[in-house]
Motif scaffolding. Structure first.
Motif, mmCIF file in Angstrom:
data_model
loop_
_atom_site.group_PDB
_atom_site.id
_atom_site.type_symbol
_atom_site.label_atom_id
_atom_site.label_comp_id
_atom_site.label_asym_id
_atom_site.label_seq_id
_atom_site.Cartn_x
_atom_site.Cartn_y
_atom_site.Cartn_z
ATOM 1 N N SER A 262 0.847 -1.191 0.000
ATOM 2 C CA SER A 262 0.000 0.000 0.000
ATOM 3 C C SER A 262 0.881 1.239 0.000
ATOM 4 O O SER A 262 1.639 1.463 0.954
ATOM 5 C CB SER A 262 -0.913 0.016 1.232
ATOM 6 N N PRO A 263 0.793 2.069 -1.042
ATOM 7 C CA PRO A 263 1.562 3.320 -1.035
ATOM 8 C C PRO A 263 1.160 4.232 0.116
ATOM 9 O O PRO A 263 1.950 5.038 0.594
ATOM 10 C CB PRO A 263 1.225 3.950 -2.397
ATOM 11 N N PHE A 264 -0.092 4.068 0.584
ATOM 12 C CA PHE A 264 -0.555 4.912 1.693
ATOM 13 C C PHE A 264 0.183 4.576 2.989
ATOM 14 O O PHE A 264 0.450 5.459 3.807
ATOM 15 C CB PHE A 264 -2.066 4.746 1.879
ATOM 16 N N LYS A 265 0.526 3.294 3.179
ATOM 17 C CA LYS A 265 1.298 2.923 4.377
ATOM 18 C C LYS A 265 2.695 3.518 4.321
ATOM 19 O O LYS A 265 3.241 3.943 5.340
ATOM 20 C CB LYS A 265 1.367 1.393 4.496
ATOM 21 N N VAL A 266 3.279 3.529 3.109
ATOM 22 C CA VAL A 266 4.596 4.150 2.955
ATOM 23 C C VAL A 266 4.500 5.642 3.268
ATOM 24 O O VAL A 266 5.336 6.203 3.978
ATOM 25 C CB VAL A 266 5.142 3.934 1.529
ATOM 26 N N LEU A 267 3.445 6.279 2.757
ATOM 27 C CA LEU A 267 3.246 7.708 3.031
ATOM 28 C C LEU A 267 3.073 7.966 4.525
ATOM 29 O O LEU A 267 3.597 8.941 5.068
ATOM 30 C CB LEU A 267 2.018 8.216 2.273
ATOM 31 N N LEU A 281 5.273 12.237 -1.723
ATOM 32 C CA LEU A 281 4.590 11.858 -2.966
ATOM 33 C C LEU A 281 5.589 11.474 -4.052
ATOM 34 O O LEU A 281 5.357 10.534 -4.821
ATOM 35 C CB LEU A 281 3.705 13.005 -3.446
ATOM 36 N N LYS A 282 6.708 12.178 -4.118
ATOM 37 C CA LYS A 282 7.737 11.832 -5.103
ATOM 38 C C LYS A 282 8.344 10.463 -4.805
ATOM 39 O O LYS A 282 8.586 9.662 -5.717
ATOM 40 C CB LYS A 282 8.830 12.902 -5.119
ATOM 41 N N ILE A 283 8.581 10.186 -3.526
ATOM 42 C CA ILE A 283 9.153 8.886 -3.134
ATOM 43 C C ILE A 283 8.198 7.763 -3.515
ATOM 44 O O ILE A 283 8.584 6.768 -4.147
ATOM 45 C CB ILE A 283 9.434 8.851 -1.619
ATOM 46 N N VAL A 284 6.924 7.909 -3.148
ATOM 47 C CA VAL A 284 5.935 6.864 -3.419
ATOM 48 C C VAL A 284 5.759 6.671 -4.925
ATOM 49 O O VAL A 284 5.591 5.547 -5.406
ATOM 50 C CB VAL A 284 4.588 7.222 -2.749
ATOM 51 N N SER A 285 5.818 7.760 -5.688
ATOM 52 C CA SER A 285 5.682 7.658 -7.143
ATOM 53 C C SER A 285 6.878 6.961 -7.773
ATOM 54 O O SER A 285 6.749 6.291 -8.804
ATOM 55 C CB SER A 285 5.529 9.058 -7.750
ATOM 56 N N SER A 303 14.841 -0.122 2.331
ATOM 57 C CA SER A 303 16.146 0.280 1.784
ATOM 58 C C SER A 303 15.972 1.269 0.638
ATOM 59 O O SER A 303 16.689 2.272 0.546
ATOM 60 C CB SER A 303 16.903 -0.953 1.279
ATOM 61 N N LEU A 304 15.013 0.970 -0.228
ATOM 62 C CA LEU A 304 14.771 1.830 -1.380
ATOM 63 C C LEU A 304 14.297 3.212 -0.941
ATOM 64 O O LEU A 304 14.811 4.242 -1.406
ATOM 65 C CB LEU A 304 13.734 1.174 -2.295
ATOM 66 N N VAL A 305 13.334 3.245 -0.018
ATOM 67 C CA VAL A 305 12.803 4.526 0.455
ATOM 68 C C VAL A 305 13.897 5.345 1.125
ATOM 69 O O VAL A 305 14.030 6.556 0.885
ATOM 70 C CB VAL A 305 11.629 4.294 1.433
ATOM 71 N N GLU A 306 14.698 4.696 1.964
ATOM 72 C CA GLU A 306 15.759 5.410 2.677
ATOM 73 C C GLU A 306 16.771 6.011 1.695
ATOM 74 O O GLU A 306 17.215 7.163 1.866
ATOM 75 C CB GLU A 306 16.463 4.446 3.633
ATOM 76 N N SER A 307 17.129 5.257 0.657
ATOM 77 C CA SER A 307 18.100 5.766 -0.314
ATOM 78 C C SER A 307 17.517 6.885 -1.166
ATOM 79 O O SER A 307 18.213 7.844 -1.515
ATOM 80 C CB SER A 307 18.581 4.629 -1.214
#
Length: 562
Positions: A262-267, A281-285, A303-307
């Motif tokens: 869920s992109p919303f959980k990442v947000l 929003l840029k990260i999730v996209s 890992s991806l989000v952090e980088s």
């Protein structure tokens, strides 16, 4: 003998909190029995999710001490019916990689694997902005020979060797997953690189040749430019569709359990880390751009989000804050008998199983799963909300009590079931619940017979109203089978079909004496409802509606004659 550190890894049976307490208590007793003068450190880590135990010993003779602890623990727990099996005992030569280092390795693999596909697939390359495409083509032209020799999945390994400037071969093998994702044979990959002269093995260390070093230096710079393009350009200017974006569907958690992506959980996690909305929003996209498969691990995602955050904010404030939010979940603990245990889906499941054993009506599996996920999400939001406070007040843990978790679980189970309100009023009396819920059966039968006539005449029929009556019938029969229905008509129908087979074999105690023909009707009906989708509604079939009416009539007559 030289002092050192040894670690033992062991598997245990599926753990609940009582078993975990017993294991820990035995370890404490063993520690007290040993000569403390020979031991600098004796500690352990118990993973409830994976049912694993790690024992760490630092001592003048660490292997001897570890074997003593192991022998005593296995012997004592065996007497309690708990089997401990050794996976591995290893000497620790150096401090292992930190969580941040491992996530960095994972992110490197994701980025370089993406770049490898762009380099080798003309369609992807042609979709790059002009300047980036020209830059990449210049790199490829200058190193065409070596690029053509590279086997698939080699880019991430080359990047690691470039960064380290010589890596022991055992370390390459240890970190195989971080290079290939277990998609190819690492040994064969390394042999191909050595045979092609791209890598050199010297004194058991793997090095890149000069040409490969130059290639990776240029690729590293290209990745920075590409990330800068997708993370700093306005969202509407980045054509992600051009790169055949594949959206992840499933996230595999550390415990081995799966959750829908869920992109919303990442947000949510990014907001908890105080990352601005436009950055989040840029990260999730951007996430789907780098995901190869439908399934992604939670480590890969983090890992991806952090980088990506580090790419937007080189100061590291965003990525550090995000890392703290992620590690806060590890501070969510259950306090039981004076000890603390990790809060996890496995723990919630153990509490649900205990509650279910005490319930006269057994919740349908779909109700259990829905309740588990809801409760986990409640506490997931709790730790994210508490993250800033923990940081400011330097609190080590958020402590939960088992009785509070049980109370929330009961509330969620009841509120998620379509008969929850009736159940509360009737005090878990199964026959009384059936009587109250069954009051509508005459109304449902009359409605279905009118629908059948309408369908035969070609008149209008409200499909949602028919669906609601089907849901009611399924739930009513589940109550007859001593099952507390869940919120999903498809899942309830699937479970009902299973229960009917058990009832026909006489392996199920039911509240009504249903005839064989009624059970056959219910089974056929349940199988039809199982196949319901958003685009097809087999319920608007005169024969099936007639079957539903007959089932309603059978149930009504059986309840009246009871």
């Amino acid at each position: 003998m030289e002092a050192g550190v040894h670690v033992g890894f062991y598997t245990l049976p599926r753990l609940d909190e009582k078993t975990a307490v017993h294991v820990v208590e035995e370890l404490k007793r063993i520690k007290e029995e040993l000569d403390y003068r020979e031991i600098y450190l004796l500690t352990w880590y118990l993973d409830l999710d994976g049912s694993r135990l790690a024992i760490i010993v630092a001592a003048s003779q660490p292997l001897k001490i570890l074997k003593t602890v192991e022998r005593r623990l296995i012997s004592r727990l065996h007497g309690s019916g708990i089997e401990v099996n050794r996976i591995l005992v290893s000497r620790v030569e150096q401090v292992g990689a930190t969580g941040r280092e491992l996530r960095g390795l994972m992110a490197s693999r994701i980025f370089y694997r993406f770049l490898e596909k762009v380099v080798k697939e003309d369609d992807l390359k042609s979709n790059l902005p002009r300047r980036l495409r020209e830059n990449l083509e210049t790199i490829i032209d200058a190193h065409e020979t070596i690029i053509n020799m590279l086997p698939e999945y080699s880019f991430p390994l080359l990047a690691y060797l470039h960064k380290r400037k010589g890596v022991p071969i055992y370390e390459v093998v240890e970190k195989a997953y971080f290079f290939t994702g277990n998609k190819t044979d690492l040994q064969q990959l390394v042999n191909t690189l050595i045979q092609g002269g791209i890598c050199v093995l010297k004194d058991d260390k793997l090095y890149l040749n000069e040409d490969a070093e130059h290639l990776v230096s240029k690729l590293e710079l290209f990745i920075r430019r590409f990330l800068n393009y997708i993370l700093t350009s306005p969202l509407e200017h980045v054509d992600l569709e051009a790169f055949k974006v594949k959206k992840p569907k499933i996230v595999v958690l550390r415990s081995g359990e799966v959750s829908e992506y869920s992109p919303f959980k990442v947000l949510e996690s990014l907001f908890a880390a105080k990352v601005p909305l436009e950055v989040g929003l840029k990260i999730v996209s951007a996430i789907p751009l780098f995901i190869e498969e439908d399934v992604v691990s939670s480590l890969e995602l983090a890992s991806l989000v952090e980088s990506l955050l580090a790419g937007i904010d080189p100061s590291g404030i965003y990525s550090s804050s995000y890392e703290y939010v992620l590690t806060t979940r590890e501070r969510l603990m259950v306090e039981f008998d004076g000890s603390l245990y990790p809060f996890s889906r496995s723990y919630i499941r153990s509490r649900i199983n205990k509650l279910v054993d005490e319930m006269p009506l057994k919740p349908a599996p779909s109700l259990i799963e829905a309740s588990l996920e809801t409760v986990y999400e409640v506490f997931r939001r709790l730790y994210m909300t508490a993250a800033p406070r923990l940081l400011l007040e330097k609190e080590e843990y958020i402590k939960l009590r088992p009785e509070d978790i049980d109370s929330i679980l009961k509330t969620v189970i009841l509120s998620s079931s379509p008969v929850g309100e009736i159940l509360v009023k009737c005090g878990w009396n199964a026959e009384e619940i059936l009587k109250v819920y069954g009051k509508r059966i005459n109304e449902v039968e009359l409605f279905l017979r009118k629908v059948k006539d309408n369908l035969r005449r070609g008149g209008y029929v409200d499909p949602d109203a028919v669906l609601e009556k089907a849901f009611y019938l399924i739930n009513l029969v589940l109550l007859v089978f001593n099952v507390l229905p869940g919120p999903s008509i498809n899942a309830n129908a699937s479970y009902l079909a299973l229960k009917v087979r058990e009832a026909k074999r006489g392996k199920l105690r039911i509240l009504l004496d249903l005839e064989s023909k009624t059970l056959n009707r219910i089974h056929f009906f349940a199988r039809k409802v199982q196949s319901l989708t958003a685009t097809s509604n087999p319920l608007l079939d005169p024969q099936l509606v007639s079957l539903m009416a007959n089932i309603a009539s059978d149930l009504k007559n059986t309840m009246e004659n009871k």
